[in-house]
Design a protein around this motif. Sequence first.
Motif, short mmCIF file in Angstrom:
data_model
loop_
_atom_site.label_atom_id
_atom_site.label_comp_id
_atom_site.label_asym_id
_atom_site.label_seq_id
_atom_site.Cartn_x
_atom_site.Cartn_y
_atom_site.Cartn_z
N LYS A 26 0.91 -1.26 0.06
CA LYS A 26 0.02 -0.08 0.08
C LYS A 26 0.81 1.24 0.06
O LYS A 26 2.05 1.32 0.41
CB LYS A 26 -1.03 0.07 1.33
CG LYS A 26 -1.74 -1.23 1.44
CD LYS A 26 -2.64 -1.26 0.15
CE LYS A 26 -3.64 -2.53 0.28
NZ LYS A 26 -4.57 -2.84 -0.90
N PRO A 27 0.28 2.45 -0.50
CA PRO A 27 1.21 3.62 -0.66
C PRO A 27 1.14 4.39 0.75
O PRO A 27 0.54 5.58 0.80
CB PRO A 27 0.44 4.39 -1.72
CG PRO A 27 -0.91 3.89 -1.61
CD PRO A 27 -0.82 2.42 -1.26
N LYS A 67 7.44 6.69 -8.30
CA LYS A 67 6.56 6.50 -9.36
C LYS A 67 7.19 6.18 -10.64
O LYS A 67 7.00 5.73 -11.69
CB LYS A 67 5.33 7.47 -9.30
CG LYS A 67 4.47 7.35 -8.06
CD LYS A 67 3.41 8.28 -8.03
CE LYS A 67 2.46 8.07 -6.78
NZ LYS A 67 1.43 9.30 -6.57
N ASP A 94 1.72 -2.06 -12.02
CA ASP A 94 0.85 -1.07 -11.23
C ASP A 94 0.92 -1.43 -9.78
O ASP A 94 0.85 -0.52 -8.83
CB ASP A 94 -0.46 -1.14 -11.60
CG ASP A 94 -0.86 -0.63 -12.96
OD1 ASP A 94 -0.19 0.07 -13.53
OD2 ASP A 94 -1.82 -1.23 -13.62
N GLY A 95 1.27 -2.60 -9.39
CA GLY A 95 1.31 -3.07 -8.08
C GLY A 95 2.68 -2.43 -7.29
O GLY A 95 2.61 -1.93 -6.17
N LYS A 97 4.00 0.20 -8.57
CA LYS A 97 3.93 1.55 -8.37
C LYS A 97 2.93 2.10 -7.33
O LYS A 97 3.22 3.32 -6.87
CB LYS A 97 3.20 2.26 -9.82
CG LYS A 97 3.26 3.86 -10.01
CD LYS A 97 2.97 3.92 -11.20
CE LYS A 97 2.66 5.48 -11.29
NZ LYS A 97 2.20 5.84 -12.72
N ASN A 98 2.09 1.18 -6.86
CA ASN A 98 1.07 1.42 -5.79
C ASN A 98 2.18 1.32 -4.34
O ASN A 98 1.29 1.69 -3.38
CB ASN A 98 -0.05 0.57 -5.86
CG ASN A 98 -1.18 1.02 -4.89
OD1 ASN A 98 -1.46 2.10 -5.02
ND2 ASN A 98 -1.49 0.16 -4.13
N TYR A 100 4.93 2.30 -1.42
CA TYR A 100 5.23 3.69 -0.67
C TYR A 100 6.31 4.25 -1.41
O TYR A 100 6.76 5.25 -1.73
CB TYR A 100 5.32 3.47 0.74
CG TYR A 100 5.59 4.89 1.32
CD1 TYR A 100 4.76 5.80 1.58
CD2 TYR A 100 6.75 5.06 1.86
CE1 TYR A 100 4.91 6.90 2.27
CE2 TYR A 100 7.13 6.27 2.71
CZ TYR A 100 6.05 7.24 2.68
OH TYR A 100 6.16 8.35 3.36
#
Length: 206
Positions: A26-27, A67, A94-95, A97-98, A100
């Motif tokens: 999670k970010p 990112k 995408d995972g 990049k998502n 933190y």
Amino acid sequence: MGLFSKEEKREFLDMIEKRRTIYDLKPASPISDQEIEKIITEVIKHTPSAFNSQSTRIVLLLNDNHKKLWDLTTESLRDIMGDADFTATQQKMDGFKNAYGTVLFFEDQNVVKGLQEQFPIFADNFPTWAHHTNAMHQLALWTAFSERELGASLQHYNGVIDEKVYATFDISSDWELVAQMPFGAIGSPAGTKEINSISERLIVKK
């Protein structure tokens, strides 16, 4: 007394066992950016290296820089894959990049070459030993992150993204890119780990 006669004596091995590959990141972070930097600093200071070379270099990417890394990785992989189905790869990117943030691991080739010149009898071994050094930094940091409830995984897109990484983040090309570690708050824990037979992996001779 036995090796693990007191519960606290297992603490280090418990930390090693706790460290797992976490893909659902999670970010967010349970600790501050300053504490993340402090952990990395301590790992750099105290992780051993062959001939005390201290050749490992680490770059911490946060916020937009994190990112950017996964955007340029996605672009590089798209170029390679061409018209092939990119759906699964896009989901993986995408995972990452998502997450933190991301830690980049490098080996300074100027240090490696210097040791090769100083100790020519071992010249062929220094690149391998440098990677051993880097791997120890990876494990130490991964374990330290895990202890602070930061999930992480270890990725190897080096060989694909190197030149873009050097240019985007203004990093010397003398630093060999070795691995990438996206990290963040744990979305869901790792599954059960299958452990192969220890009898096939450990030999004890007395």
